[in-house]
Design a protein around this motif. Structure first.
Motif, PDB file in Angstrom:
ATOM      1  N   LEU A 197      14.401  -3.923   9.266  1.00 45.64           N
ATOM      2  CA  LEU A 197      15.152  -2.957  10.067  1.00 45.64           C
ATOM      3  C   LEU A 197      15.796  -1.882   9.191  1.00 45.64           C
ATOM      4  CD1 LEU A 197      16.903  -5.413  12.546  1.00 45.64           C
ATOM      5  CD2 LEU A 197      15.308  -3.604  13.192  1.00 45.64           C
ATOM      6  N   VAL A 198      16.435  -2.313   8.130  1.00 47.13           N
ATOM      7  CA  VAL A 198      17.132  -1.360   7.253  1.00 47.13           C
ATOM      8  C   VAL A 198      16.143  -0.579   6.405  1.00 47.13           C
ATOM      9  CG1 VAL A 198      18.793  -1.157   5.359  1.00 47.13           C
ATOM     10  CG2 VAL A 198      19.222  -2.771   7.221  1.00 47.13           C
ATOM     11  N   GLY A 199      15.053  -1.225   6.001  1.00 43.41           N
ATOM     12  CA  GLY A 199      14.093  -0.570   5.116  1.00 43.41           C
ATOM     13  C   GLY A 199      13.063   0.289   5.818  1.00 43.41           C
ATOM     14  N   LEU A 222       9.523   6.639   0.856  1.00 43.53           N
ATOM     15  CA  LEU A 222      10.475   6.746  -0.240  1.00 43.53           C
ATOM     16  C   LEU A 222      10.541   5.499  -1.110  1.00 43.53           C
ATOM     17  CD1 LEU A 222      13.409   8.560   1.620  1.00 43.53           C
ATOM     18  CD2 LEU A 222      11.609   9.571   0.205  1.00 43.53           C
ATOM     19  N   ALA A 223      10.073   4.364  -0.582  1.00 45.28           N
ATOM     20  CA  ALA A 223      10.115   3.125  -1.366  1.00 45.28           C
ATOM     21  C   ALA A 223       9.221   2.084  -0.711  1.00 45.28           C
ATOM     22  CB  ALA A 223      11.549   2.597  -1.469  1.00 45.28           C
ATOM     23  N   ASP A 224       8.743   1.148  -1.518  1.00 43.65           N
ATOM     24  CA  ASP A 224       8.009  -0.008  -0.993  1.00 43.65           C
ATOM     25  C   ASP A 224       8.101  -1.139  -2.019  1.00 43.65           C
ATOM     26  OD1 ASP A 224       6.299   0.755  -3.007  1.00 43.65           O
ATOM     27  OD2 ASP A 224       4.651   1.336  -1.704  1.00 43.65           O
ATOM     28  N   GLY A 225       7.591  -2.297  -1.631  1.00 43.75           N
ATOM     29  CA  GLY A 225       7.566  -3.438  -2.546  1.00 43.75           C
ATOM     30  C   GLY A 225       8.938  -3.846  -3.039  1.00 43.75           C
ATOM     31  N   GLU A 226       9.034  -4.153  -4.308  1.00 41.62           N
ATOM     32  CA  GLU A 226      10.282  -4.626  -4.896  1.00 41.62           C
ATOM     33  C   GLU A 226      11.362  -3.550  -4.877  1.00 41.62           C
ATOM     34  OE1 GLU A 226      11.302  -7.616  -5.890  1.00 41.62           O
ATOM     35  OE2 GLU A 226       9.414  -8.324  -5.014  1.00 41.62           O
ATOM     36  N   GLU A 227      10.948  -2.300  -5.052  1.00 41.48           N
ATOM     37  CA  GLU A 227      11.922  -1.208  -5.011  1.00 41.48           C
ATOM     38  C   GLU A 227      12.570  -1.129  -3.638  1.00 41.48           C
ATOM     39  OE1 GLU A 227      12.202   3.663  -5.656  1.00 41.48           O
ATOM     40  OE2 GLU A 227      10.250   2.641  -5.671  1.00 41.48           O
ATOM     41  N   LEU A 228      11.767  -1.298  -2.582  1.00 40.26           N
ATOM     42  CA  LEU A 228      12.293  -1.276  -1.221  1.00 40.26           C
ATOM     43  C   LEU A 228      13.290  -2.410  -1.024  1.00 40.26           C
ATOM     44  CD1 LEU A 228      12.248  -0.173   1.696  1.00 40.26           C
ATOM     45  CD2 LEU A 228      10.342  -1.726   2.142  1.00 40.26           C
ATOM     46  N   ARG A 229      12.905  -3.603  -1.454  1.00 40.89           N
ATOM     47  CA  ARG A 229      13.793  -4.760  -1.318  1.00 40.89           C
ATOM     48  C   ARG A 229      15.115  -4.521  -2.029  1.00 40.89           C
ATOM     49  NH1 ARG A 229      14.230  -9.870   1.409  1.00 40.89           N
ATOM     50  NH2 ARG A 229      15.824 -11.008   0.252  1.00 40.89           N
ATOM     51  N   GLU A 230      15.049  -3.967  -3.227  1.00 43.75           N
ATOM     52  CA  GLU A 230      16.265  -3.719  -4.003  1.00 43.75           C
ATOM     53  C   GLU A 230      17.167  -2.714  -3.297  1.00 43.75           C
ATOM     54  OE1 GLU A 230      17.607  -2.095  -8.441  1.00 43.75           O
ATOM     55  OE2 GLU A 230      15.488  -2.472  -7.987  1.00 43.75           O
ATOM     56  N   GLN A 231      16.582  -1.641  -2.766  1.00 39.19           N
ATOM     57  CA  GLN A 231      17.387  -0.629  -2.077  1.00 39.19           C
ATOM     58  C   GLN A 231      18.029  -1.199  -0.819  1.00 39.19           C
ATOM     59  OE1 GLN A 231      16.018   3.395  -1.627  1.00 39.19           O
ATOM     60  NE2 GLN A 231      14.591   3.244  -3.340  1.00 39.19           N
ATOM     61  N   VAL A 232      17.273  -2.010  -0.075  1.00 39.31           N
ATOM     62  CA  VAL A 232      17.812  -2.624   1.134  1.00 39.31           C
ATOM     63  C   VAL A 232      18.980  -3.535   0.796  1.00 39.31           C
ATOM     64  CG1 VAL A 232      17.317  -4.304   2.958  1.00 39.31           C
ATOM     65  CG2 VAL A 232      15.713  -2.444   2.506  1.00 39.31           C
TER      66      VAL A 232
END
Length: 287
Positions: A124-126, A134-144
């Motif tokens: 939901l947040v990502g 703007l982001a995916d994978g581990e980068e997405l998880r970290e930003q979320v």
């Protein structure tokens, strides 16, 4: 939140709304012919400076939520103009509007109804970050996870579903989602009205902290004069689709000029039970 004393007349308006009208057709009969229109918004104009909070206040049904959604082009306007950072919102094509939506977000009134119950919080947040590439994978998880922690939750919340959270926690998820694209303007559509009083203050303090940290501008929609007084720099009072009074917060609260504004203020509960506040009736107002 930012005070009007910190602004100058030379500051350019981030958002300009000019003679905005949003009418909804009333259809009847077998052929569903249009016989009339509901004038939800009927000639609204205001400006919002960068870093400012403008409160849009009025009773239920006055059109304030429709103003917020029309400004974001979630509801089509009948006429008028909305200019965001020099760009005319209603004239943008699909590609440009997609880019513009990164800078304008909304926090909905009902934190439960605005979150897909079949999606985990991390998705939901990502999702805005994924949609805009703007982001995916581990980068997405970290930003979320960073967004969730910044909004007062914990990293592991990303793996849970919305129904596993309280109302206040769900609203924090909604705020994190609105913050994901680093917008400049957030429309806060009664973000605390569905919450307990003790939780309301926490959410309002969070919004104030985020504004100071990220330089956000808020169009804060509410029917609660006490909340508006607490969070806003300026106040616009709406009645029957029109703004009947607009001005600096302290001036509106301490020296209201319009009878409807006086009636709204007279309805604010008095914290001292020994003091009595005279209720003022206004023609057409729901008492």
């Amino acid at each position: 939140m930012a005070t009007s004393a910190e602004k100058t007349d030379a500051d350019p308006a981030l958002l300009q709304v000019r003679d905005l009208k949003t009418h909804f057709p009333v259809r009847r009969g077998l052929l569903q012919r249009t016989v009339d229109h509901v004038r939800a918004v009927d000639g609204v104009s205001f400006e919002l400076a960068s870093g400012e909070t403008l409160g849009l206040v009025g009773e239920s049904g006055c059109g304030k939520t429709t103003v917020g959604r029309t400004v974001l082009r979630l509801v089509p306007a009948t006429s008028g103009e909305v200019v965001f950072d020099g760009k005319e919102v209603f004239r943008q094509d699909a590609a440009n509007m997609r880019m513009l939506r990164r800078e304008m977000q909304i926090i909905f009134q009902d934190p439960g109804g605005s979150l897909n119950p079949r999606m985990r919080v991390g998705r939901l947040v990502g999702e805005p970050l994924l949609v805009h590439g703007l982001a995916d994978g581990e980068e997405l998880r970290e930003q979320v996870e960073n967004l969730l922690e910044r909004c007062g939750l914990w990293k592991q919340a990303a793996d849970r579903y919305p129904h596993e959270f309280s109302g206040g926690q769900r609203q924090r998820i909604g705020i994190a989602r609105a913050l994901a694209l680093q917008p400049r303007l957030i429309v806060c559509d009664e973000p605390t009205s569905a919450l307990d009083v003790s939780i309301q203050s926490q959410i309002l303090n969070l919004l104030a902290d985020l504004q100071d940290e990220f330089g956000l501008s808020y169009l804060f929609i509410s029917h609660d004069m006490a909340v508006i007084h607490h969070v806003c720099d300026r106040i616009a009072v709406m009645f029957n689709g029109k703004i009947v009074e607009i001005g600096e917060r302290d001036r509106i609260i301490n020296d209201p000029q319009h009878e409807y504004t006086k009636a709204l203020l007279s309805a604010v509960p008095e914290p001292d039970p020994r003091r009595k506040r005279e209720r003022i009736a206004f023609e057409g107002m729901r008492m």
